[in-house]
Design a protein around this motif. Sequence first.
Motif, PDB file in Angstrom:
ATOM      1  N   HIS A  72     -19.671 -67.350  32.238  1.00  0.00           N
ATOM      2  CA  HIS A  72     -19.364 -66.305  33.131  1.00  0.00           C
ATOM      3  C   HIS A  72     -20.963 -65.568  33.653  1.00  0.00           C
ATOM      4  N   GLU A  73     -21.614 -64.924  32.499  1.00  0.00           N
ATOM      5  CA  GLU A  73     -22.534 -64.075  32.693  1.00  0.00           C
ATOM      6  C   GLU A  73     -23.716 -64.861  33.227  1.00  0.00           C
ATOM      7  N   GLY A  74     -23.717 -66.102  32.887  1.00  0.00           N
ATOM      8  CA  GLY A  74     -24.947 -66.932  33.555  1.00  0.00           C
ATOM      9  C   GLY A  74     -24.839 -67.113  35.118  1.00  0.00           C
ATOM     10  N   LEU A  75     -23.571 -67.380  35.528  1.00  0.00           N
ATOM     11  CA  LEU A  75     -23.150 -67.607  36.823  1.00  0.00           C
ATOM     12  C   LEU A  75     -22.944 -66.433  37.721  1.00  0.00           C
ATOM     13  N   ASP A  76     -22.837 -65.237  37.072  1.00  0.00           N
ATOM     14  CA  ASP A  76     -23.111 -63.896  37.465  1.00  0.00           C
ATOM     15  C   ASP A  76     -24.448 -63.664  38.114  1.00  0.00           C
ATOM     16  N   ILE A  77     -25.293 -64.002  37.196  1.00  0.00           N
ATOM     17  CA  ILE A  77     -26.693 -63.658  37.302  1.00  0.00           C
ATOM     18  C   ILE A  77     -27.199 -64.803  38.409  1.00  0.00           C
ATOM     19  N   LEU A  78     -26.658 -66.101  38.573  1.00  0.00           N
ATOM     20  CA  LEU A  78     -27.090 -67.033  39.449  1.00  0.00           C
ATOM     21  C   LEU A  78     -26.591 -66.496  40.806  1.00  0.00           C
ATOM     22  N   GLN A  79     -25.327 -65.922  40.779  1.00  0.00           N
ATOM     23  CA  GLN A  79     -24.862 -65.422  42.220  1.00  0.00           C
ATOM     24  C   GLN A  79     -25.723 -64.139  42.728  1.00  0.00           C
ATOM     25  N   THR A  80     -26.139 -63.408  41.620  1.00  0.00           N
ATOM     26  CA  THR A  80     -27.157 -62.295  42.174  1.00  0.00           C
ATOM     27  C   THR A  80     -28.289 -62.937  42.691  1.00  0.00           C
ATOM     28  N   ALA A  81     -28.927 -63.725  41.858  1.00  0.00           N
ATOM     29  CA  ALA A  81     -30.215 -64.218  42.323  1.00  0.00           C
ATOM     30  C   ALA A  81     -30.058 -64.803  43.900  1.00  0.00           C
ATOM     31  N   ILE A  82     -29.040 -65.634  43.879  1.00  0.00           N
ATOM     32  CA  ILE A  82     -28.791 -66.136  45.398  1.00  0.00           C
ATOM     33  C   ILE A  82     -28.566 -65.238  46.572  1.00  0.00           C
ATOM     34  N   SER A  83     -27.759 -64.317  46.104  1.00  0.00           N
ATOM     35  CA  SER A  83     -27.595 -63.157  46.916  1.00  0.00           C
ATOM     36  C   SER A  83     -28.873 -62.278  47.596  1.00  0.00           C
ATOM     37  N   THR A  84     -29.713 -62.100  46.601  1.00  0.00           N
ATOM     38  CA  THR A  84     -30.940 -61.398  46.584  1.00  0.00           C
ATOM     39  C   THR A  84     -32.047 -62.154  46.925  1.00  0.00           C
ATOM     40  N   ARG A  85     -32.092 -63.462  46.597  1.00  0.00           N
ATOM     41  CA  ARG A  85     -33.148 -64.382  46.648  1.00  0.00           C
ATOM     42  C   ARG A  85     -34.322 -63.909  45.622  1.00  0.00           C
ATOM     43  N   GLN A  86     -33.884 -63.605  44.407  1.00  0.00           N
ATOM     44  CA  GLN A  86     -34.737 -62.897  43.661  1.00  0.00           C
ATOM     45  C   GLN A  86     -34.342 -63.255  42.200  1.00  0.00           C
ATOM     46  N   LEU A  87     -35.199 -64.280  41.319  1.00  0.00           N
ATOM     47  CA  LEU A  87     -34.865 -64.621  40.256  1.00  0.00           C
ATOM     48  C   LEU A  87     -36.404 -64.639  39.427  1.00  0.00           C
TER      49      LEU A  87
END
Length: 101
Positions: A45-60
């Motif tokens: 869940h935590e990893g997918l949440d980070i991925l979702q944020t990275a996709i929406s902000t285009r920042q990782l």
Amino acid sequence: MIAKDILKPQKKEITSYTMKNIVLWLAENNKSSLFHSGSLFYWLHEGLDILQTAISTRQLPYYMIPERNLMATSELNNEQQLLWGRTIQDMIKEIREYYLG
């Protein structure tokens, strides 16, 4: 496995390398004692949440060189960004339902 077998990106918008970086950031920022067989769904869940944020902000941030942005070269257009956001949100919802019963 999540990227290749479940998400199945058509291009290189989400790669296993991206997923590995998320795992490294999670490991870096959390105590090792928190990682055990009973916490698998929590960390998924935590990893997918980070991925979702990275996709929406285009920042990782790249784990080895945090100043580099891994999402800068992700070939992610606006339509894909929305589609991936919905797909990952659905996955997170399924995990919550399973994990919380």
